[in-house]
Every structure is written in structure tokens, then in C-alpha cells.
Scaffold this active site. Structure first.
Site, PDB file in Angstrom:
ATOM      1  N   ASP A 116      26.237  -1.608 -23.242  1.00  0.00           N
ATOM      2  CA  ASP A 116      27.371  -1.896 -22.351  1.00  0.00           C
ATOM      3  C   ASP A 116      27.451  -3.383 -22.038  1.00  0.00           C
ATOM      4  O   ASP A 116      28.542  -3.951 -21.959  1.00  0.00           O
ATOM      5  CB  ASP A 116      27.260  -1.081 -21.057  1.00  0.00           C
ATOM      6  CG  ASP A 116      28.438  -1.368 -20.131  1.00  0.00           C
ATOM      7  OD1 ASP A 116      29.577  -1.052 -20.522  1.00  0.00           O
ATOM      8  OD2 ASP A 116      28.242  -1.940 -19.046  1.00  0.00           O
ATOM      9  N   ARG A 120      34.583  -7.294 -24.562  1.00  0.00           N
ATOM     10  CA  ARG A 120      35.876  -6.787 -24.076  1.00  0.00           C
ATOM     11  C   ARG A 120      36.547  -7.815 -23.177  1.00  0.00           C
ATOM     12  O   ARG A 120      37.760  -8.001 -23.220  1.00  0.00           O
ATOM     13  CB  ARG A 120      35.663  -5.467 -23.309  1.00  0.00           C
ATOM     14  CG  ARG A 120      35.350  -4.296 -24.230  1.00  0.00           C
ATOM     15  CD  ARG A 120      34.834  -3.112 -23.439  1.00  0.00           C
ATOM     16  NE  ARG A 120      35.806  -2.652 -22.472  1.00  0.00           N
ATOM     17  CZ  ARG A 120      35.493  -2.019 -21.349  1.00  0.00           C
ATOM     18  NH1 ARG A 120      34.237  -1.754 -21.052  1.00  0.00           N
ATOM     19  NH2 ARG A 120      36.430  -1.633 -20.521  1.00  0.00           N
TER      20      ARG A 120
HETATM   21  N1  URA Z   1      33.343  -1.520 -14.553  1.00  0.00           N
HETATM   22  C1  URA Z   1      32.471  -1.224 -15.548  1.00  0.00           C
HETATM   23  O1  URA Z   1      31.272  -1.056 -15.302  1.00  0.00           O
HETATM   24  N2  URA Z   1      32.947  -1.118 -16.799  1.00  0.00           N
HETATM   25  C2  URA Z   1      34.248  -1.281 -17.118  1.00  0.00           C
HETATM   26  O2  URA Z   1      34.610  -1.158 -18.266  1.00  0.00           O
HETATM   27  C3  URA Z   1      35.135  -1.602 -16.062  1.00  0.00           C
HETATM   28  C4  URA Z   1      34.654  -1.711 -14.797  1.00  0.00           C
END
Ligand code: URA
Length: 433
Positions: free
Chosen positions: A161, A168
Site C-alpha cells: 500500500d 497513485r
Molecule cells: N486513505 C487510504 O488509506 N487509502 C486511500 O486510498 C485513500 C485514503
């Protein structure tokens, strides 16, 4: 398997298999898939979406990309809650103490803020000595013994992530329900709790601007949680004005303390009560919402919720004297009262702009490296729908430097007035799951 074929498939709106999603996330995590190919796939997902099964698989693969916390050594059901973020959101601090006083085990990993005011960790660090970085063992021991701990992430949680989010951010691929839902849920799943309550905010000061979008995101996250064996529910809550009355770290801690003592603002107290009811029901400690509410009311009126907050602060090395006497929390050099220049009903309060104004005072960070001034912030005296006269107090500003004319102009621009009566908005719009 080739990443190019996977991109091609998503470009042609074909659902990806579990193996293809796993291959992609493995390649993101170990760096074998270059950023330009991941960016291309991300854009194809933004444009063509993912179904519920793909989204859950993506969250699962991301969860397994790093450490997964095992809380099974702690007796009972472990409860977590997550907010999609808002202005003046100090819920975890008050709610954690309230539900732990009712017997819940709350193992909460929180973050820092970037953009406007601080995150929960920054707020807690306005208490002298408060340690947000316990080891995993210390964290589990504290949750087992007192039922509550709030810390920063331990170990390497969800490295996929971290990489995906950074990409992103710079490739215009943040705004996608499957990507947001899997990103948030992968971190919640890796944190190890059995139940998850999501506070999905909508409105001007939130990530999701409309109730419909907030519900869509909430349903996507509920589906992921339930598919992966976690009891997951969501509240849809209003962020068209700041939550409670305060924005700024020590001011918000003070408001959280008042709330666990039963003297909090109406909207914030109601949000905590509603969230508490759901969490108690999820943990099966009450059979009805009415029973859960009674437990929460008792926790507040008996002083048990306040005692629980003191216990957590003490266990994490914080100065409990500052909780007992909030005058000892960090104080700003100056206090300025902002008075209304008009008569009428308060129409809109642009909460995001107020959050940014608090950040300019020093309450939040513009870059990761910035340090936070815990003392500064805003204490609001009005809510949407209140009737005010010229000269009435709108807000008290706590600051360390003179307010510039530009700051003052921007402050007044955050309010709109109406000559017609304005209805207030309920804080909890809906409960899903
Ligand atoms: N918060 C997150 O942790 N991930 C996202 O993609 C958007 C907000």
C-alpha cells in the site's frame, strides 16, 4: 504470467483472476514490476473498476504483503474503528476510552496527519511524554490488561500500500472506490482486530463529497471485511462543518477529555455514542442498541470512561496531570476572538478551509518534515443553523504569531449567512452493514 497481459485484460474490462492480482501485488512489493506498468494498471482500474471479488482479493494480497498482527493472545473480541478523516476528528481518543470502559478490547493503530490538522498520534503527542511507539508485545500487553492502546503502526504493515499510494498520488489514480477501499481495508485487516467499524465521512471537508459516494465506499469496504471474516459495519457521518468545536491538537485532546466526562459538544458526543453502540453490539457485549447506550451513559456518568483515558495515558508514559488539569496542556501566546460582521443564520461553514487555516497557524503539516505546534488552533462558537448578530463570537483563535490580514479574510470567507432559517444536519446520516 506477464504483467502486460494483466494490463491488457483490465484495459478490455475483463475481471482479473486471484492469481493475476497476487502476481501484481507480489511484483509491486518486491520491486520486480516497474512503476510505469503499475501506473498503467492503476489507471485501467480507475477507468474500468473492479468487481467485489477482485477488490477483496486485492485487499487480501495487500494485507499479506507485510506483517500481519496476531492479537489472538488477547482474551475476547478485539475491536477497531477507522475514520476516513475529517476536520476536528478526535473520535478515537474519546470513543476508545468510552468503549474500553464498557469492557471492549481496543487495539488501535493510528496515523499522523498531512494536509490540515494533525492525526490522532499528533493529538496524543500534545500530552507530554505520551509514547505512540510501543513494541508489538507492549501494545498487546496493554490491550489485554487495560483494554485500550492507541499507537502508530508497528513493524512493516502493508508495504504494497505504501508503494501503491505513493504512485497513485502522482499519477492521478487516487480516486477509485476499489483502490481506496482495498487500501484502507488492507491496513485494518493487517492490524488484526475481529471487528471493524468504519466512520465514512461525507461533505465539503471530507474525501467523499456526497452521501451516495460515501455509501458506495462504505459498502465496498464492508464487502471486503465480511469476505475476509471480519464483522464490518459503517456509519455515514456529516463533515460539512468541523466535528465538535475544536480544531488543533491540544484543544482537541481537551475536548475529548470533556466528552468522556459528559461535557462534550452535542454533535461529537452523539457521534461517539452511536459509534460506541455499534462497537459494543459487534463485540456482543449487549443485545440491543438501547442496552449498549445505557452502558456508555453509565461509563461516562460513573467516571469510568475518564478513568480509562487516564489509565491509557499513564500506561503510555503521558503526563496524567495534564489530563486532570487541562490548563497544563500546551498554551498559545495569543488568543483572539473573531466576531460576526453580519446578522443572520449560519449557512455553510467550510470545514476544509478552516482545517487549512488551522494548519497555517501551525496545527498541521504541509510537508512530512514539518513539526507541529500543539498549542494552536480554533475553538468554534457556532454551528450551521445558529442565529447570530453582528458582534457575536464566531470563534476563538489560539495562535503564536500575529494573524495576517490574508488569514483573517480567509477566515471570514469560510462562513456563509442566510436570512432564512437554516436546518442543522444530523451528525449520523446512516448506518450500513
Ligand atoms: N486513505 C487510504 O488509506 N487509502 C486511500 O486510498 C485513500 C485514503
Amino acid at each position: 504470467m506477464r504483467i502486460l497481459d494483466i494490463i491488457e485484460k483490465k484495459k478490455n474490462k475483463i475481471a482479473l483472476s486471484d492469481e493475476e492480482i497476487q502476481f501484481w501485488i507480489d511484483g509491486v512489493t518486491d520491486g520486480t514490476i516497474p512503476d510505469y506498468q503499475t501506473s498503467s494498471l492503476l489507471m485501467a482500474i480507475v477507468l474500468n473498476g473492479m468487481d467485489e471479488h477482485e477488490t477483496a482479493k486485492l485487499a487480501e494480497a495487500m494485507m499479506n504483503s507485510g506483517d500481519v498482527i496476531d492479537l489472538s493472545c488477547i482474551d475476547g473480541i478485539k475491536s477497531d474503528k477507522h475514520s476516513t478523516g475529517g476536520v476536528g476528528d478526535k473520535t478515537s481518543i474519546a470513543l476508545g476510552a468510552m468503549v474500553a470502559a464498557c469492557g471492549l478490547k481496543v487495539a488501535k493503530m493510528s496515523g499522523r496527519g498531512l494536509g490540515h490538522t494533525g492525526g490522532t498520534l499528533d493529538k496524543l503527542e500534545s500530552i507530554e511524554g505520551f509514547n505512540c511507539f510501543l513494541s508489538e508485545e507492549e501494545f498487546k500487553k496493554q490491550v489485554d490488561e487495560i483494554g485500550l492502546s492507541i499507537i502508530g503502526q508497528t513493524g512493516e504493515l502493508v508495504p504494497a500500500d505504501k508503494k501503491l499510494y505513493a504512485l497513485r498520488d502522482v499519477t492521478s489514480t487516487v480516486n477509485s472506490i476499489p483502490l481506496i477501499a482495498s487500501s484502507i481495508m488492507s491496513k485494518k485487516l493487517a492490524s488484526g482486530s475481529n471487528t471493524i467499524l468504519l466512520d465514512v465521512k461525507y461533505g465539503e471537508g471530507a474525501f467523499m463529497k456526497t452521501i451516495e459516494d460515501a455509501k458506495e465506499l462504505a459498502n465496498a469496504m464492508i464487502s471486503i471485511g465480511n469476505k475476509l471474516g471480519r464483522n464490518t459495519m459503517a456509519m455515514i457521518t456529516d463533515m460539512n462543518q468541523p466535528l465538535g468545536n475544536t480544531i488543533g491538537n491540544a484543544l482537541e485532546v481537551q475536548e475529548a477529555i470533556e466528552t468522556v466526562k459528559g461535557n462534550g459538544p452535542k454533535d461529537f458526543t452523539e457521534l461517539c455514542m452511536c459509534a460506541g453502540e455499534i462497537m459494543i453490539m459487534q463485540a456482543k457485549l449487549a443485545e440491543s442498541k438501547e442496552e449498549a447506550r445505557k452502558m456508555l451513559e453509565e461509563a461516562i456518568s460513573s467516571g469510568k470512561a475518564y478513568e480509562k483515558l487516564l489509565e491509557m495515558v499513564k500506561a503510555q508514559g503521558g503526563n496524567v496531570e495534564q489530563i486532570k488539569n487541562t490548563d497544563l496542556l500546551p498554551k498559545s501566546k495569543f488568543i483572539t476572538e473573531m466576531k460576526s460582521k453580519e446578522n443572520g443564520y449560519i449557512g455553510n461553514i467550510h470545514s476544509m478551509q478552516l482545517g487549512i487555516l488551522a494548519m497555517y497557524l501551525g496545527a498541521g503539516r504541509q510537508t512530512k518534515e514539518d513539526s507541529i505546534n500543539y498549542a494552536v488552533g480554533l475553538k468554534m462558537n457556532v454551528k450551521k443553523g445558529n442565529q447570530v448578530k453582528e458582534g457575536d463570537l464566531l470563534c476563538t483563535v489560539y495562535h503564536d504569531e500575529e494573524l495576517s490580514q490574508d488569514w483573517i479574510n480567509k477566515f471570514y470567507d469560510t462562513f456563509t449567512y442566510s436570512q432564512e432559517k437554516v436546518n442543522s444536519i444530523p451528525i449520523v446520516e446512516d448506518i450500513l452493514g
